[in-house]
Enzyme design. Structure first.
Site, PDB file in Angstrom:
ATOM      1  N   THR A  19       0.828  -1.209   0.000  1.00 11.13           N
ATOM      2  CA  THR A  19       0.000   0.000   0.000  1.00 11.13           C
ATOM      3  C   THR A  19       0.860   1.256   0.000  1.00 11.13           C
ATOM      4  OG1 THR A  19      -1.447  -1.268   1.490  1.00 11.13           O
ATOM      5  CG2 THR A  19      -2.044   1.020   1.112  1.00 11.13           C
ATOM      6  N   ARG A  23       7.964  -2.403   2.528  1.00 10.60           N
ATOM      7  CA  ARG A  23       8.044  -2.359   3.987  1.00 10.60           C
ATOM      8  C   ARG A  23       8.380  -3.748   4.494  1.00 10.60           C
ATOM      9  NH1 ARG A  23       3.399   1.115   6.847  1.00 10.60           N
ATOM     10  NH2 ARG A  23       4.044   2.530   5.209  1.00 10.60           N
ATOM     11  N   SER A 114       6.607   4.277   8.160  1.00 10.92           N
ATOM     12  CA  SER A 114       5.455   5.035   8.628  1.00 10.92           C
ATOM     13  C   SER A 114       5.130   4.806  10.098  1.00 10.92           C
ATOM     14  CB  SER A 114       4.252   4.723   7.746  1.00 10.92           C
ATOM     15  OG  SER A 114       3.193   5.562   8.071  1.00 10.92           O
ATOM     16  N   HIS A 115       3.941   4.269  10.360  1.00 16.32           N
ATOM     17  CA  HIS A 115       3.464   4.123  11.737  1.00 16.32           C
ATOM     18  C   HIS A 115       3.918   2.808  12.363  1.00 16.32           C
ATOM     19  CE1 HIS A 115       0.853   2.471   8.736  1.00 16.32           C
ATOM     20  NE2 HIS A 115       0.484   1.563   9.619  1.00 16.32           N
ATOM     21  N   LYS A 127       9.906   4.371   0.219  1.00 18.99           N
ATOM     22  CA  LYS A 127       8.815   4.797  -0.652  1.00 18.99           C
ATOM     23  C   LYS A 127       9.422   5.628  -1.779  1.00 18.99           C
ATOM     24  CE  LYS A 127       6.404   6.799   2.917  1.00 18.99           C
ATOM     25  NZ  LYS A 127       5.211   7.359   3.593  1.00 18.99           N
ATOM     26  N   ASP A 278       2.260  10.382  13.155  1.00 17.62           N
ATOM     27  CA  ASP A 278       2.922   9.072  13.120  1.00 17.62           C
ATOM     28  C   ASP A 278       4.410   9.199  12.787  1.00 17.62           C
ATOM     29  OD1 ASP A 278       2.642   9.728  10.434  1.00 17.62           O
ATOM     30  OD2 ASP A 278       2.388   7.650   9.808  1.00 17.62           O
ATOM     31  N   ASP A 280       6.337   9.032  10.134  1.00 19.58           N
ATOM     32  CA  ASP A 280       6.804   9.869   9.035  1.00 19.58           C
ATOM     33  C   ASP A 280       5.975  11.136   8.845  1.00 19.58           C
ATOM     34  OD1 ASP A 280       4.643   8.282   8.208  1.00 19.58           O
ATOM     35  OD2 ASP A 280       5.223   8.430   6.105  1.00 19.58           O
ATOM     36  N   ASP A 282       2.688  11.808   8.284  1.00 17.66           N
ATOM     37  CA  ASP A 282       1.549  12.020   7.384  1.00 17.66           C
ATOM     38  C   ASP A 282       0.200  11.738   8.044  1.00 17.66           C
ATOM     39  OD1 ASP A 282       2.007   9.312   7.409  1.00 17.66           O
ATOM     40  OD2 ASP A 282       2.152   9.070   5.231  1.00 17.66           O
ATOM     41  N   ARG A 283       0.203  11.087   9.215  1.00 22.03           N
ATOM     42  CA  ARG A 283      -1.073  10.812   9.881  1.00 22.03           C
ATOM     43  C   ARG A 283      -1.349  11.818  10.988  1.00 22.03           C
ATOM     44  NH1 ARG A 283      -2.290   4.439  10.350  1.00 22.03           N
ATOM     45  NH2 ARG A 283      -1.586   3.884   8.273  1.00 22.03           N
ATOM     46  N   GLU A 364      -8.565   9.436   4.491  1.00 20.32           N
ATOM     47  CA  GLU A 364      -8.779   8.019   4.763  1.00 20.32           C
ATOM     48  C   GLU A 364      -9.129   7.846   6.234  1.00 20.32           C
ATOM     49  OE1 GLU A 364      -6.155   5.237   2.178  1.00 20.32           O
ATOM     50  OE2 GLU A 364      -4.809   6.504   3.316  1.00 20.32           O
ATOM     51  N   GLU A 365      -9.846   6.751   6.512  1.00 15.81           N
ATOM     52  CA  GLU A 365     -10.239   6.464   7.895  1.00 15.81           C
ATOM     53  C   GLU A 365      -9.031   6.215   8.798  1.00 15.81           C
ATOM     54  OE1 GLU A 365      -9.405   3.218   8.895  1.00 15.81           O
ATOM     55  OE2 GLU A 365      -8.705   2.909   6.828  1.00 15.81           O
ATOM     56  N   LYS A 377      -0.800  12.559   2.398  1.00 20.54           N
ATOM     57  CA  LYS A 377      -1.559  12.998   3.562  1.00 20.54           C
ATOM     58  C   LYS A 377      -0.608  13.774   4.462  1.00 20.54           C
ATOM     59  CE  LYS A 377      -1.385   8.368   5.687  1.00 20.54           C
ATOM     60  NZ  LYS A 377      -1.070   7.444   4.593  1.00 20.54           N
ATOM     61  N   ARG A 497      -8.590  -6.422   8.209  1.00 18.90           N
ATOM     62  CA  ARG A 497      -9.275  -5.246   8.739  1.00 18.90           C
ATOM     63  C   ARG A 497     -10.765  -5.364   8.443  1.00 18.90           C
ATOM     64  NH1 ARG A 497      -4.781  -2.434   9.906  1.00 18.90           N
ATOM     65  NH2 ARG A 497      -3.249  -1.888   8.309  1.00 18.90           N
TER      66      ARG A 497
HETATM   67  C1  VG1 Z   1      -2.739   1.391   5.892  1.00 17.32           C
HETATM   68  C2  VG1 Z   1      -4.022   2.196   5.903  1.00 17.32           C
HETATM   69  C3  VG1 Z   1      -4.133   3.028   4.640  1.00 17.32           C
HETATM   70  C4  VG1 Z   1      -2.871   3.906   4.503  1.00 17.32           C
HETATM   71  C5  VG1 Z   1      -1.617   3.049   4.560  1.00 17.32           C
HETATM   72  C6  VG1 Z   1      -0.349   3.881   4.548  1.00 17.32           C
HETATM   73  O1  VG1 Z   1      -2.741   0.509   4.786  1.00 17.32           O
HETATM   74  O2  VG1 Z   1      -5.138   1.373   6.052  1.00 17.32           O
HETATM   75  O3  VG1 Z   1      -5.295   3.792   4.684  1.00 17.32           O
HETATM   76  O4  VG1 Z   1      -2.899   4.611   3.289  1.00 17.32           O
HETATM   77  O5  VG1 Z   1      -1.625   2.277   5.754  1.00 17.32           O
HETATM   78  O6  VG1 Z   1      -0.299   4.722   5.643  1.00 17.32           O
HETATM   79  P1  VG1 Z   1      -3.140  -1.045   4.909  1.00 17.32           P
HETATM   80  O7  VG1 Z   1      -2.937  -1.615   3.540  1.00 17.32           O
HETATM   81  O8  VG1 Z   1      -2.255  -1.623   5.967  1.00 17.32           O
HETATM   82  O9  VG1 Z   1      -4.567  -1.040   5.351  1.00 17.32           O
HETATM   83  V1  VG1 Z   1       1.202   5.222   6.268  1.00 17.32           V
HETATM   84  O10 VG1 Z   1       0.873   6.331   7.307  1.00 17.32           O
HETATM   85  O11 VG1 Z   1       2.290   4.608   5.226  1.00 17.32           O
HETATM   86  O12 VG1 Z   1       1.647   6.404   6.231  1.00 17.32           O
HETATM   87 CO    CO Z   2       2.671   7.484   7.801  1.00 18.25          CO
END
Ligand code: VG1
Ligand code: CO
Length: 544
Positions: A19, A23, A114-115, A127, A278, A280, A282-283, A364-365, A377, A497
């Site tokens: 996504t 990672r 990321s998170h 990325k 988070d 990086d 973006d959240r 996004e949620e 984001k 999920r």
């Molecule tokens: C998760 C979230 C998705 C988000 C992705 C990257 O993906 O559900 O909404 O875009 O993380 O976020 P997944 O495939 O695990 O549901 V992150 O902050 O890289 O910054």
């Molecule tokens: Co992130």
């Protein structure tokens, strides 16, 4: 001239970006010789790096600095003409997106998982972003993945590590390295969008905020913006130093992992406003006194109040949300008479809509909101947006949200994550659901009647690209929805999920606990998916 070495290597078969980039466990990068090099060489081959200008930075997690040195040396060997690298290797994801756009570079590389937790036992990630500042679309990430499968050698220059701790410019052979301040350009962009004077006045009037950077990348950005420029008292930003292991914290701003902040906001003498971001940057998570703002509601509220903010005073072109995100945003779009688009999960799908001027705002949620100011984001942007609204409205967070529900109805919403399930068991749940879909339509289950049940696929309205298998949806007659999806960002087993949504237009019924309000739908989700029977799990690992 520097001596360019061509080092023989062997392909790995697991370098498929998910996504949000590639990672993996940090260990995979650290212990597999050439694992990092193979992926970077594949990026350089796919984009034909020769003569290009690229941005490079990361969230400061363990292995960040090591990776930056390797990437700089490989960039020089691949004929890159210039690298803009964050001082000490630091750049948040939205900051990279901004720098790519502002200096019209050919793209950028962001080092982050990321998170996900960091450290030797945590996760690491890469990325690749394209010239519009956004994540590479699947057509490019697939090409990179294909390249990793045939790689024979990578190119690198053999020099000692370079010093990126000072803001200077130097050369590696013919390649210019520009060490840039990670924060300055980003702050300038935020000043263009938001009314810093109004937010300063809010802080001056005694409004109190706590921002938890969770020892991740946003610390330096938050201290500069909230404390230095907006005048919030010192100590407003906590956990403000980016640490390689995030101080042992899980840098995921949600009710489970940002526990200290949640406890503070639930205490008697809580600040007026709480926020976190988070790894990086973006959240975002936003909280009022004893009040959690659901991210799907947050996006809808930003859209509904956008005209109060300088950067969006002219109105919104349109809005978009990922499919599992609640339809609270749709209600706002309807009132504003603007289009709303439903995209698959992941930020890359919003970029083409923004480039075509079809949307201004999206989200996004999963605690992500953003706009066309960048192509990612943006955590701090979301929080500044809230502060700007709070400064204009002079109401509490809870009042703003509850008034929004009263006007638009409330979309009760929750996401249940089942983490670390065996991969084949998770797949079995999805396959079972897929075979069940045709028989579900028209069926009455308890108090709910199924309207439609399908697997979501998407055709990008701009470029016609298709994305298949983007989650299973069960849509009910009263507007309630159940969505099932496998995560594309995990590094251990599979994460299933389940997204649960129920619309409540009647304001006297809007103040229930969301798990309570969604109880029957949660049971239906468990029942139809046979989750318990197949995975032997009787409860989720994370509820948001
Ligand atoms: C998760 C979230 C998705 C988000 C992705 C990257 O993906 O559900 O909404 O875009 O993380 O976020 P997944 O495939 O695990 O549901 V992150 O902050 O890289 O910054
Ligand atoms: Co992130």
């Amino acid at each position: 001239m520097l001596n360019i070495e061509e080092i023989a290597t062997h392909p790995f078969d697991d370098q498929k970006p998910g996504t949000s980039g590639l990672r993996k466990k940090t260990r995979v990068f650290e212990t597999n010789k050439n694992y990092l090099e193979n992926f970077i060489q594949s990026i350089f081959d796919v984009i034909d790096a020769s003569g290009k200008t690229l941005v490079l930075g990361g969230d400061g997690r363990y292995f960040n600095n090591q990776a930056i040195q390797v990437i700089l040396k490989m960039a020089a060997a691949n004929g890159v003409s210039q690298m803009l690298v964050g001082q000490n290797g630091i750049l948040s994801t939205p900051a990279v997106s901004n720098i790519i756009r502002k200096y019209e570079t050919d793209g950028g590389i962001i080092l982050s998982a990321s998170h996900n937790p960091g450290g030797p036992d945590g996760d690491f990630g890469i990325k690749f972003n394209i010239p519009n500042g956004g994540p590479a679309p699947e057509i490019i990430t697939n090409a990179i993945f294909e390249a990793t499968k045939d790689i024979q050698f990578y190119k690198i220059v053999n020099i000692p590590d370079v010093d990126i701790s000072q803001l200077t410019t130097f050369s590696i052979g013919d390649m210019l390295v520009n060490v840039i301040d990670p924060v300055t350009d980003y702050v300038e962009l935020m000043r263009q969008i938001f009314d810093f004077d109004a937010i300063s006045a809010l802080f001056k009037s005694g409004f109190k905020m706590t921002y938890d950077a969770l020892n991740a990348v946003t610390g330096p950005y938050a201290v500069e913006i909230f404390e230095n420029q907006l005048g919030a008292p010192r100590g407003t930003v906590v956990n403000s130093t980016p640490l390689p292991d995030f101080g042992g914290k899980h840098p995921d701003p949600n009710l489970t992992y940002a526990k200290e902040l949640v406890e503070l906001m639930n205490s008697e003498d809580s600040p007026d406003f709480g926020a976190a971001s988070d790894g990086d940057g973006d959240r975002n998570m936003v909280l009022g006194k004893k009040f959690f703002v659901n991210p799907s509601d947050s996006i809808a509220i930003l859209a509904a109040n956008a005209s109060l903010v300088k950067g969006y005073a002219k109105g919104l072109l349109g809005v978009a949300r990922s499919m599992p995100t609640s339809s609270a945003l749709d209600k706002v779009a309807e009132k504003l008479k603007i289009p709303v688009y439903e995209t698959p999960t992941g930020w890359k799908f919003f970029g083409s809509l923004m480039d075509a001027d079809m949307i201004t705002l999206c989200g996004e949620e999963s605690f992500g909101a953003g706009s066309n100011h960048v192509r990612e984001k943006d955590g701090i942007w979301s929080i500044l947006f809230w502060l700007n609204i709070l400064a204009q409205k002079q109401q509490s967070v809870a009042d703003i949200v509850q008034n929004h529900w009263r006007q638009f109805g409330r979309n009760y919403y929750s996401r249940h994550d089942y983490e670390g399930i065996e991969v084949d068991k998770a797949q079995q749940v999805m396959t079972h659901l897929l075979t069940l879909l045709p028989s579900l339509e028209g069926q009455k289950i308890g108090n709910y009647e199924v309207l439609k049940a399908d697997e979501f696929s998407y055709i990008d309205p701009v470029n016609g690209e298709r994305a298949e298998h983007q989650g299973i949806r069960v849509l009910f007659k009263d507007g309630s929805r159940l969505i099932f999806r496998l995560s594309g960002t995990g590094t251990q087993g599979a994460t299933l999920r389940i997204y649960i949504e129920k619309y409540e237009p009647d304001f006297v019924k809007q103040n229930r606990d969301s798990q309570e309000a969604l109880k029957e739908l949660i049971e239906i989700a468990k029942e139809i998916s046979q989750l318990q029977e197949i995975t032997c799990r009787d409860r989720p690992t994370v509820i948001t």
